[in-house]
Design a protein around this motif. Sequence first.
Motif, PDB file in Angstrom:
ATOM      1  N   ILE A   1     -22.823 -24.278   4.390  1.00  0.00           N
ATOM      2  CA  ILE A   1     -22.590 -23.100   3.548  1.00  0.00           C
ATOM      3  C   ILE A   1     -23.279 -21.886   4.164  1.00  0.00           C
ATOM      4  O   ILE A   1     -24.443 -21.958   4.554  1.00  0.00           O
ATOM      5  CB  ILE A   1     -23.139 -23.336   2.118  1.00  0.00           C
ATOM      6  N   ASN A   2     -22.534 -20.755   4.239  1.00  0.00           N
ATOM      7  CA  ASN A   2     -23.132 -19.505   4.710  1.00  0.00           C
ATOM      8  C   ASN A   2     -23.143 -18.421   3.639  1.00  0.00           C
ATOM      9  O   ASN A   2     -23.621 -17.319   3.871  1.00  0.00           O
ATOM     10  CB  ASN A   2     -22.408 -18.999   5.960  1.00  0.00           C
ATOM     11  N   ASP A   3     -22.578 -18.735   2.467  1.00  0.00           N
ATOM     12  CA  ASP A   3     -22.650 -17.821   1.319  1.00  0.00           C
ATOM     13  C   ASP A   3     -22.528 -18.676   0.067  1.00  0.00           C
ATOM     14  O   ASP A   3     -21.422 -18.968  -0.393  1.00  0.00           O
ATOM     15  CB  ASP A   3     -21.535 -16.774   1.388  1.00  0.00           C
ATOM     16  N   TYR A   4     -23.656 -19.070  -0.480  1.00  0.00           N
ATOM     17  CA  TYR A   4     -23.688 -20.036  -1.568  1.00  0.00           C
ATOM     18  C   TYR A   4     -22.866 -19.596  -2.776  1.00  0.00           C
ATOM     19  O   TYR A   4     -22.135 -20.393  -3.367  1.00  0.00           O
ATOM     20  CB  TYR A   4     -25.135 -20.284  -1.998  1.00  0.00           C
ATOM     21  N   SER A   5     -22.926 -18.299  -3.124  1.00  0.00           N
ATOM     22  CA  SER A   5     -22.238 -17.823  -4.329  1.00  0.00           C
ATOM     23  C   SER A   5     -20.726 -17.987  -4.229  1.00  0.00           C
ATOM     24  O   SER A   5     -20.029 -18.073  -5.239  1.00  0.00           O
ATOM     25  CB  SER A   5     -22.581 -16.348  -4.580  1.00  0.00           C
ATOM     26  N   VAL A   6     -20.193 -18.023  -3.005  1.00  0.00           N
ATOM     27  CA  VAL A   6     -18.751 -18.144  -2.786  1.00  0.00           C
ATOM     28  C   VAL A   6     -18.350 -19.584  -2.473  1.00  0.00           C
ATOM     29  O   VAL A   6     -17.320 -20.077  -2.947  1.00  0.00           O
ATOM     30  CB  VAL A   6     -18.295 -17.212  -1.643  1.00  0.00           C
ATOM     31  N   GLU A   7     -19.167 -20.293  -1.697  1.00  0.00           N
ATOM     32  CA  GLU A   7     -18.754 -21.577  -1.111  1.00  0.00           C
ATOM     33  C   GLU A   7     -19.210 -22.818  -1.879  1.00  0.00           C
ATOM     34  O   GLU A   7     -18.781 -23.929  -1.546  1.00  0.00           O
ATOM     35  CB  GLU A   7     -19.260 -21.660   0.329  1.00  0.00           C
ATOM     36  N   TYR A   8     -20.051 -22.649  -2.889  1.00  0.00           N
ATOM     37  CA  TYR A   8     -20.566 -23.825  -3.599  1.00  0.00           C
ATOM     38  C   TYR A   8     -19.437 -24.660  -4.212  1.00  0.00           C
ATOM     39  O   TYR A   8     -19.530 -25.885  -4.350  1.00  0.00           O
ATOM     40  CB  TYR A   8     -21.578 -23.414  -4.680  1.00  0.00           C
TER      41      TYR A   8
ATOM     42  N   TYR B   1     -26.111 -19.581   9.771  1.00  0.00           N
ATOM     43  CA  TYR B   1     -25.916 -20.782  10.583  1.00  0.00           C
ATOM     44  C   TYR B   1     -24.554 -20.807  11.287  1.00  0.00           C
ATOM     45  O   TYR B   1     -23.563 -20.261  10.802  1.00  0.00           O
ATOM     46  CB  TYR B   1     -26.074 -22.037   9.710  1.00  0.00           C
ATOM     47  N   SER B   2     -24.565 -21.496  12.427  1.00  0.00           N
ATOM     48  CA  SER B   2     -23.343 -21.711  13.208  1.00  0.00           C
ATOM     49  C   SER B   2     -23.202 -23.212  13.471  1.00  0.00           C
ATOM     50  O   SER B   2     -24.075 -24.012  13.114  1.00  0.00           O
ATOM     51  CB  SER B   2     -23.430 -20.955  14.531  1.00  0.00           C
TER      52      SER B   2
END
Length: 380
Positions: A316-323, A367-368
């Motif tokens: 996950i690189n954007d928790y609010s969107v990807e959770y 992260y990558s």
Amino acid sequence: NNVAMYASSALDNARLHQETEEEVLRRTVEAVKQKEEVEKTHENTRLLSEIGQQITSTLDFETIFKKLYENVNTLMPAECFGVRLYHPDKNSVEYKFELENGEEFPPVFISMEDDNNYTVWCIKNKKEIFINDNIAEHNKYVKEIKVVSGEMPHSLIFYPMMIGDRIIGAITTQSFRKNAYTKYHIDILRTLASYTVIALENASMYGQLKEQTADVVKQKEAIEKTYNDTKLLSKIAKDITSSLSVPIIISRVYANVNNLMDAACFGIGIHNLAASTMEFSGFVEHSEIMPDFQFSTSDTNRLAVWCFANKKQIFINDYSVEYKKYIEATQAPVSGKDSVSIIYLPIYSKQKVIGVITVQSFEKNAYSDYHLDILKNLAV
């Protein structure tokens, strides 16, 4: 009779003398003008050569354009001066460098479908435009006059910039006065166009070379980083495989892992089969060891539980969107603050999942895939 004859002869001589003096004066004036024109032509040729040397030896076109403008006003009236670049891939012409009375205008793009634009006509026809009365002469090239920016000029010259048969743009000089230009000024602009094309090509080639060099440097740096990261991973492996305490393992990994990635938070969760919990001991956040905490393995809205139960990674690189890809609802953290970028991986012992390992950051897009590979090595 004799007196009349002498008087007539004297008058003829006086008239002839006057005419001779006038002719001598006229020829003298013409000779001075010719001398001045020759001197001006010689000076302009010298100046053009100097401009050519200046702009073709400069690799930054911003500087090239300023040098052009500084000198062109000494060669001809040029209240407006511009270099327009043709972009066939966009089917447009870019007013890249434009000056009017010393004021620089921001770049604009004009569609090549605009047949009432002088630059479009010049590029499409690969021919010069020569106008000394815009209102009276515009219909030789366009149906109506369009002024993209600034005031309407009365005298205009446009000259196509070409490399062989390939058109790359147009150069223009314009005046607010009528009849400001002669054919001689076209010759000057033709020469300036040639120098500008050479300068543009040099600048373009230099830019490509810089990019290639930068790419090589980046590749070299990437190789060196990978090598150094591999050495550090080997060191971490030696440190942790000799440890028998989870908090000590976490402490030793955390001491080094931030050299490999943004690991504001780092922890290992161990599955307690008897209690049906995921237990985190020694979890570190911003170098601070947090109080021990645990999740019930029935709490399916915890990322750690999802990772353990599904035996799959979480990236996950954007928790609010990807959770939503992993859990149905967000919950407040049991300890510490909410993370934004998160990686979870299952950890195994003898092909059996025994827990999870996680790195977390408070920054988006921290992260990558490379960081994922590093954590996979740490998990092993």
